[in-house]
Write a protein that holds these residues in place. Structure first.
Motif, mmCIF file in Angstrom:
data_model
loop_
_atom_site.group_PDB
_atom_site.id
_atom_site.type_symbol
_atom_site.label_atom_id
_atom_site.label_comp_id
_atom_site.label_asym_id
_atom_site.label_seq_id
_atom_site.Cartn_x
_atom_site.Cartn_y
_atom_site.Cartn_z
ATOM 1 N N HIS A 47 37.935 45.209 39.928
ATOM 2 C CA HIS A 47 38.293 44.983 38.526
ATOM 3 C C HIS A 47 38.847 43.582 38.297
ATOM 4 C CE1 HIS A 47 41.167 45.638 35.034
ATOM 5 N NE2 HIS A 47 39.968 45.710 34.521
ATOM 6 N N THR A 48 40.084 43.349 38.738
ATOM 7 C CA THR A 48 40.705 42.030 38.579
ATOM 8 C C THR A 48 41.098 41.547 39.967
ATOM 9 O OG1 THR A 48 41.617 42.795 36.491
ATOM 10 C CG2 THR A 48 42.526 40.759 37.376
ATOM 11 N N LEU A 49 40.781 40.295 40.278
ATOM 12 C CA LEU A 49 40.996 39.808 41.641
ATOM 13 C C LEU A 49 42.332 39.097 41.788
ATOM 14 C CD1 LEU A 49 37.435 38.325 42.345
ATOM 15 C CD2 LEU A 49 38.336 40.539 43.081
ATOM 16 N N ILE A 50 42.988 39.330 42.923
ATOM 17 C CA ILE A 50 44.095 38.482 43.324
ATOM 18 C C ILE A 50 43.485 37.203 43.888
ATOM 19 C CG2 ILE A 50 45.898 40.188 43.800
ATOM 20 C CD1 ILE A 50 44.861 40.297 46.697
ATOM 21 N N PRO A 51 44.069 36.039 43.804
ATOM 22 C CA PRO A 51 45.369 35.804 43.172
ATOM 23 C C PRO A 51 45.271 35.302 41.731
ATOM 24 C CG PRO A 51 44.755 33.888 44.461
ATOM 25 C CD PRO A 51 43.611 34.870 44.577
ATOM 26 N N VAL A 131 43.902 62.713 44.391
ATOM 27 C CA VAL A 131 44.100 61.708 45.448
ATOM 28 C C VAL A 131 42.850 60.837 45.435
ATOM 29 C CG1 VAL A 131 44.430 61.264 47.902
ATOM 30 C CG2 VAL A 131 45.486 63.286 46.855
ATOM 31 N N ILE A 132 43.006 59.578 45.047
ATOM 32 C CA ILE A 132 41.849 58.682 44.934
ATOM 33 C C ILE A 132 42.095 57.436 45.786
ATOM 34 C CG2 ILE A 132 41.333 59.501 42.590
ATOM 35 C CD1 ILE A 132 42.437 56.819 41.532
ATOM 36 N N THR A 133 41.076 56.611 45.948
ATOM 37 C CA THR A 133 41.255 55.352 46.688
ATOM 38 C C THR A 133 41.527 54.218 45.699
ATOM 39 O OG1 THR A 133 38.936 54.713 46.577
ATOM 40 C CG2 THR A 133 39.590 56.137 48.415
ATOM 41 N N ASN A 134 42.040 53.106 46.225
ATOM 42 C CA ASN A 134 42.266 51.951 45.338
ATOM 43 C C ASN A 134 40.934 51.397 44.821
ATOM 44 O OD1 ASN A 134 41.598 50.930 47.872
ATOM 45 N ND2 ASN A 134 43.092 49.268 47.818
ATOM 46 N N LEU A 135 39.872 51.654 45.575
ATOM 47 C CA LEU A 135 38.534 51.262 45.138
ATOM 48 C C LEU A 135 38.137 52.073 43.898
ATOM 49 C CD1 LEU A 135 36.404 49.416 46.329
ATOM 50 C CD2 LEU A 135 35.592 51.326 47.707
ATOM 51 N N GLU A 136 38.444 53.360 43.935
ATOM 52 C CA GLU A 136 38.139 54.221 42.779
ATOM 53 C C GLU A 136 39.012 53.857 41.582
ATOM 54 O OE1 GLU A 136 36.477 58.038 45.320
ATOM 55 O OE2 GLU A 136 38.636 57.802 45.030
ATOM 56 N N LEU A 137 40.244 53.421 41.849
ATOM 57 C CA LEU A 137 41.097 52.974 40.741
ATOM 58 C C LEU A 137 40.506 51.707 40.109
ATOM 59 C CD1 LEU A 137 43.789 53.441 39.183
ATOM 60 C CD2 LEU A 137 44.844 51.824 40.771
ATOM 61 N N GLU A 138 39.993 50.793 40.967
ATOM 62 C CA GLU A 138 39.351 49.576 40.450
ATOM 63 C C GLU A 138 38.180 49.949 39.541
ATOM 64 O OE1 GLU A 138 39.902 45.731 41.900
ATOM 65 O OE2 GLU A 138 41.512 46.948 41.086
ATOM 66 N N ARG A 139 37.375 50.924 39.991
ATOM 67 C CA ARG A 139 36.210 51.348 39.186
ATOM 68 C C ARG A 139 36.653 52.033 37.901
ATOM 69 N NH1 ARG A 139 33.356 54.187 43.858
ATOM 70 N NH2 ARG A 139 32.740 52.445 45.158
ATOM 71 N N GLY A 183 45.990 44.391 50.725
ATOM 72 C CA GLY A 183 46.408 45.663 50.125
ATOM 73 C C GLY A 183 47.729 45.614 49.378
ATOM 74 N N CYS A 184 48.748 44.991 49.969
ATOM 75 C CA CYS A 184 50.052 44.953 49.296
ATOM 76 C C CYS A 184 49.949 44.162 47.996
ATOM 77 C CB CYS A 184 51.098 44.308 50.205
ATOM 78 S SG CYS A 184 51.538 45.318 51.624
ATOM 79 N N ALA A 185 49.270 43.020 48.061
ATOM 80 C CA ALA A 185 49.182 42.162 46.869
ATOM 81 C C ALA A 185 48.363 42.835 45.773
ATOM 82 C CB ALA A 185 48.575 40.815 47.239
ATOM 83 N N LEU A 186 47.220 43.432 46.146
ATOM 84 C CA LEU A 186 46.391 44.078 45.119
ATOM 85 C C LEU A 186 47.134 45.258 44.491
ATOM 86 C CD1 LEU A 186 43.622 44.127 43.682
ATOM 87 C CD2 LEU A 186 42.927 45.856 45.338
ATOM 88 N N SER A 187 47.893 46.004 45.303
ATOM 89 C CA SER A 187 48.645 47.136 44.745
ATOM 90 C C SER A 187 49.700 46.644 43.762
ATOM 91 C CB SER A 187 49.317 47.938 45.864
ATOM 92 O OG SER A 187 48.364 48.348 46.806
ATOM 93 N N GLY A 188 50.335 45.508 44.086
ATOM 94 C CA GLY A 188 51.305 44.922 43.149
ATOM 95 C C GLY A 188 50.629 44.610 41.820
ATOM 96 N N LEU A 189 49.427 44.043 41.898
ATOM 97 C CA LEU A 189 48.691 43.707 40.672
ATOM 98 C C LEU A 189 48.292 44.975 39.909
ATOM 99 C CD1 LEU A 189 47.202 41.714 38.814
ATOM 100 C CD2 LEU A 189 45.252 41.828 40.363
ATOM 101 N N GLN A 190 47.770 45.968 40.641
ATOM 102 C CA GLN A 190 47.349 47.206 39.969
ATOM 103 C C GLN A 190 48.553 47.925 39.349
ATOM 104 O OE1 GLN A 190 45.273 49.009 43.320
ATOM 105 N NE2 GLN A 190 43.298 48.541 42.410
ATOM 106 N N GLY A 191 49.693 47.883 40.063
ATOM 107 C CA GLY A 191 50.919 48.492 39.527
ATOM 108 C C GLY A 191 51.327 47.813 38.221
#
Ligand SMILES: Cc1cc2nc3c(=O)[nH]c(=O)nc-3n(C[C@H](O)[C@H](O)[C@H](O)COP(=O)(O)OP(=O)(O)OC[C@H]3O[C@@H](n4cnc5c(N)ncnc54)[C@H](O)[C@@H]3O)c2cc1C
Ligand code: SF4
Length: 352
Positions: A47-51, A131-139, A183-191
């Motif tokens: 969806h949206t890329l770090i950084p 229970v989903i993956t961060n990939l599924e959240l991106e989609r 993973g940590c950085a992308l989760s911060g962004l998704q959060g």
């Protein structure tokens, strides 16, 4: 010495290698096993890329456009390397579409695949729809434009991110002890994205320790907490279960700061997936005789060269996530470095 270069893999690393070679005027063949260019970020609808918080089409799209339109580059989709004979300067390669070519150098950019969370049965993926993956959240964000619980289509009240799924995990054996780096950085962004669009949704990040590398520390670790109220909880998840009584998930974990077990209700759990070498990386390593890390199976550079992109085989260069977790900008840089090495190796007469 043959004056053309074969690039294997059309993700960020392979695209940047092909683009650089094309710009230098080097005849280049780019083979991509799938039906589209762009690698995992495009194929899997990140969806949206770090950084920089841009879309994959903004970051990778210009590379695809230029590669497809440069007459020095021949792009072959749905194509793989099946055999290679000869030696550096005169590799005779056979492709899955039946074509045979002679090339002076080869760049391998065959990337990674996502960890399959079914291998961690205690996390309930495949068992509980929420229970989903961060990939599924991106989609979910990129294709459906909204956050919801797959079980009932409603907005969750509490969302948990579980870090390091398939990474830094000695229970899985030596293959998965490496850190995924993103993973940590992308989760911060998704959060932050969740809290920005749905301020009433509480977001929790369950971590062992947080690894937001280099300059990513403030924007993707401190900002989620200080500006968006994302909560970080230190501890290892023991199990995720489902309670039919209230239709919610239960996250059972040992809080390693207060040192006591706890069980917390959640509506949506997002597993932060690790990265493993792609099947294509393992296959190409065998065909070309490339050295692999005995534990992770990622490709490793030659010991003697001191360079990260020179393989153990003369005339063959390796770039991007086929060597282990790496971000997109670094994959671009490695592709360009591999292109420079390959062009120098074949003694290309550069046209600018
Ligand atoms: C969930 C997730 C989110 C991420 N988000 C970000 C982010 O926001 N920002 C960031 O910088 N990084 C992010 N990353 C990391 C990013 O995905 C990688 O840096 C990048 O994809 C690496 O590019 P690559 O070209 O090396 O590999 P890949 O993207 O894996 O591309 C490899 C390509 O090679 C092809 N291929 C494989 N085998 C063969 C073969 N035998 N023959 C021909 N072709 C083959 C594949 O089909 C693929 O197209 C994320 C990673 C994950 C897991
Ligand atoms: S980047 Fe973060 S989520 Fe990924 S393995 Fe490292 S510590 Fe775990």
């Amino acid at each position: 010495m043959a004056k053309s270069v074969l690039v294997i893999g059309g993700g960020p690393a392979g695209l940047s290698a092909a683009r650089a070679l094309g710009r230098l005027g080097v005849p280049t063949i780019l083979v991509e096993k799938d039906g589209q260019l762009g690698g995992n970020p495009i194929k899997n609808h990140y969806h949206t890329l770090i950084p920089r918080k841009l879309k994959p089409s903004q970051v990778i799209g210009p590379y695809i456009k230029e590669v497809e339109s440069n007459p020095n580059i021949k792009v072959l989709l749905n194509t793989e390397l099946t055999a290679c004979e000869g030696e550096a300067g005169s590799f005779k390669v056979t492709l899955s579409n039946g074509e045979k070519h002679e090339v002076g150098a080869i760049i391998v950019a065959t990337g990674f695949e996502h960890f399959d969370p079914r291998r961690k049965g205690e996390l309930g993926y495949g068992l509980y729809p929420d229970v989903i993956t961060n990939l599924e959240l991106e989609r979910m964000f990129s294709q459906e434009g909204r956050l919801y619980r797959p079980s009932n289509g409603q907005l969750p009240k509490r969302v948990a991110f579980v870090f390091c799924v398939g990474s830094r995990d000695r229970q899985l054996g030596v293959t998965n002890v490496h850190c995924c780096r993103y993973g940590c950085a992308l989760s911060g962004l998704q959060g932050m994205e969740i809290r920005e669009h749905y301020p009433d949704v509480d977001v929790f990040c369950y971590y062992m320790d947080v690894r937001t590398y280099g300059t990513w520390e403030y924007p993707f670790y401190w900002a989620p907490q200080e500006k968006y109220g994302v909560r970080y909880v230190r501890g290892r998840i023991a199990e995720i279960t489902y309670s039919p009584a209230d239709g919610r998930l239960r996250v059972k974990h040992e809080d390693t700061i207060v040192q006591r077990p706890s069980e917390v209700p959640m509506d949506l759990v997002v597993l932060v997936l690790g990265m493993e070498p792609s099947p294509g990386t393992k296959k190409v390593a065998k065909i070309l005789g490339l050295a692999q890390d005995p534990d992770s199976q990622f490709l490793i550079p030659s010991d003697e060269s001191g360079s990260n992109i020179i393989s153990n085989k003369p005339g063959i260069f390796i770039a991007g996530a086929c060597k282990g977790p790496i971000d997109i900008e670094s994959s671009f840089s490695e592709g360009e470095a591999a292109a420079a090495e390959a062009a120098a190796f074949i003694g290309a007469k550069v046209t600018v």
